[in-house]
Design a protein around this motif. Sequence first.
Motif, short mmCIF file in Angstrom:
data_model
loop_
_atom_site.label_atom_id
_atom_site.label_comp_id
_atom_site.label_asym_id
_atom_site.label_seq_id
_atom_site.Cartn_x
_atom_site.Cartn_y
_atom_site.Cartn_z
N PRO A 1 -0.97 22.87 -22.39
CA PRO A 1 -0.29 21.51 -22.94
C PRO A 1 0.99 22.25 -23.59
N SER A 2 0.84 23.72 -23.59
CA SER A 2 3.00 24.13 -23.53
C SER A 2 3.66 24.20 -22.65
N THR A 3 2.88 24.23 -21.53
CA THR A 3 3.56 24.28 -20.06
C THR A 3 4.07 22.02 -19.83
N VAL A 4 3.27 21.51 -20.47
CA VAL A 4 3.49 20.01 -20.11
C VAL A 4 4.85 19.64 -20.38
N SER A 5 5.10 20.38 -21.69
CA SER A 5 5.95 19.90 -22.17
C SER A 5 7.67 21.04 -22.25
N ARG A 6 6.94 21.99 -21.59
CA ARG A 6 8.74 22.77 -21.39
C ARG A 6 8.51 21.99 -19.49
N ALA A 7 7.24 21.68 -18.91
CA ALA A 7 7.94 20.67 -17.44
C ALA A 7 8.62 19.15 -17.80
N LEU A 8 7.99 18.54 -18.48
CA LEU A 8 9.01 17.94 -19.46
C LEU A 8 10.31 17.72 -19.31
N ASN A 9 10.56 18.57 -20.14
CA ASN A 9 12.17 18.77 -21.12
C ASN A 9 12.48 19.99 -19.70
N ASP A 10 11.89 20.07 -18.61
CA ASP A 10 12.91 20.67 -17.28
C ASP A 10 13.55 22.32 -17.57
N HIS A 11 11.83 23.09 -18.17
CA HIS A 11 12.69 24.35 -18.22
C HIS A 11 12.48 25.26 -17.11
N PRO A 12 13.85 25.88 -16.67
CA PRO A 12 13.87 26.84 -16.07
C PRO A 12 12.17 27.62 -15.61
N ALA A 13 11.36 27.66 -16.32
CA ALA A 13 10.63 28.63 -16.18
C ALA A 13 9.53 28.37 -15.54
N ILE A 14 9.30 27.28 -15.02
CA ILE A 14 8.13 26.14 -14.84
C ILE A 14 8.67 25.74 -13.11
N LYS A 15 7.37 25.78 -12.07
CA LYS A 15 8.07 25.96 -11.04
C LYS A 15 8.50 24.27 -11.08
N LYS A 16 8.71 23.51 -9.76
CA LYS A 16 9.28 22.40 -8.83
C LYS A 16 7.65 21.56 -9.47
N GLU A 17 7.15 21.84 -8.34
CA GLU A 17 5.70 21.58 -7.75
C GLU A 17 4.96 21.24 -9.40
N THR A 18 4.91 21.83 -10.46
CA THR A 18 4.58 21.65 -11.86
C THR A 18 5.37 20.91 -12.33
N LYS A 19 6.61 20.96 -12.93
CA LYS A 19 6.84 19.98 -13.04
C LYS A 19 7.54 18.10 -12.76
N ASP A 20 7.25 18.38 -11.15
CA ASP A 20 6.69 17.19 -9.93
C ASP A 20 5.59 16.46 -10.80
N ALA A 21 4.56 17.07 -10.24
CA ALA A 21 3.32 16.41 -11.46
C ALA A 21 3.22 16.40 -12.84
N VAL A 22 3.36 17.02 -13.40
CA VAL A 22 3.88 16.09 -14.81
C VAL A 22 4.19 15.39 -15.19
N LYS A 23 5.79 15.28 -14.85
CA LYS A 23 6.09 14.04 -14.76
C LYS A 23 5.66 12.67 -13.67
N ALA A 24 4.90 13.13 -12.55
CA ALA A 24 4.69 12.05 -11.64
C ALA A 24 3.20 11.28 -13.39
N LEU A 25 2.44 11.90 -13.08
CA LEU A 25 1.03 12.12 -14.60
C LEU A 25 1.39 10.73 -15.60
N ALA A 26 2.86 11.47 -15.95
CA ALA A 26 3.17 11.42 -17.24
C ALA A 26 4.01 9.22 -17.07
N GLU A 27 4.56 9.14 -16.44
CA GLU A 27 4.46 8.25 -15.52
C GLU A 27 3.82 7.64 -15.13
N GLU A 28 2.68 6.77 -14.60
CA GLU A 28 1.49 6.79 -14.18
C GLU A 28 0.71 6.34 -15.67
N LEU A 29 0.95 7.45 -16.28
CA LEU A 29 -0.02 6.90 -17.80
C LEU A 29 0.69 6.58 -19.07
N ASP A 30 2.29 6.11 -18.33
CA ASP A 30 3.59 5.53 -19.59
C ASP A 30 2.97 6.32 -21.49
#
Length: 341
Positions: A19-48
């Motif tokens: 969950p902490s990785t999801v939180s950081r990805a949604l907040n564009d934390h620099p320590a999170i890889k781009k592909e992880t950010k993209d996957a998290v944001k895509a699923l977040a949008e899909e699930l509203d």
Amino acid sequence: MKKGRVTIKDIARELNIAPSTVSRALNDHPAIKKETKDAVKALAEELDYQPNLLALNLLQKKSNTIGVIVPEITGHFFSAIITGIQDVIVNSEFNIMICLSNESYEEEMTIVKKLSKIQIDGVLVSPSSETKNFDHFRRLQKSGIPVVVFDRDCPGLEADKVLVDDYHGAFQAVEYLIGTGCKNIAHLGGPLNLSTTEHRLQGYLDALEKNNIPVNGKHIVHVPGFSHKDGIKPTKKLLELKERPDAIFAYNDNIAISAMHIAKKMGLKIPEEVSVLGFDDEPHSSFITPSLSTVWQPVYSMGMLSARILLSHLNNKNTTLEFRKEVFKPELVIRASSKAN
């Protein structure tokens, strides 16, 4: 996926990440890889997915919410003020929470305690007619919560205030009635605790004194509340006097309309036998018969200015701003319930 509100944990479970990785990805934390950010944001949008702003605000020790405490909301007066407040706040980061004291000091204190507990950012308040002690507002200020008082003053409380010159409005109204030839002018005053009651009464008294008209104590009757029904018995008391008044200046339009109703039932002609003049200029006042002469107040502007002053404090938390006292001038509106001058 479960039904109901989607959480960070739900997204984490679907993607098999923390969950902490999801939180950081949604907040564009620099320590999170781009592909992880993209996957998290895509699923977040899909699930509203919608972030829990309440939880976030609690972590930041703020609510992004402004409390608005008013005595009532059924009439035009306070609803127009709230509209003015909302039209300013809507363009900011803040929301508003409307709280009704129902003209009760006890309910008002309870509201203040609750607002303090939810870390309200600021408070706009018009005190109840029962409120004589303002320590609950002082406690908000000591907690760093700015308070702006509007319409009804809190004497002795150091705070920003946005008021109307009730004295000036009352003085104008009574002097106009005197100018039309009225000599026995009665006053249906408001509840005794209020600053607005005191100021309108003083305007009435000073207008009589200026024009060398003696004050008749029997011609001053205070109403218990602000609705039409609250004006019925006091009006009967006035109009049944041996020295019946030839004009009535009422605390507000509702009381004035009650006075007109009773005068008509007693067979009195308005304004030939008794003139009636109110205060507020409610929308319906121009549609009754005869249309009501009254004192107009800039209630919408009062709401807007109150909100702007509060926002100035919230947007400059690191700067100490001097308290402001802004007083609007009301205007006399002459219609058919009073004689022509």
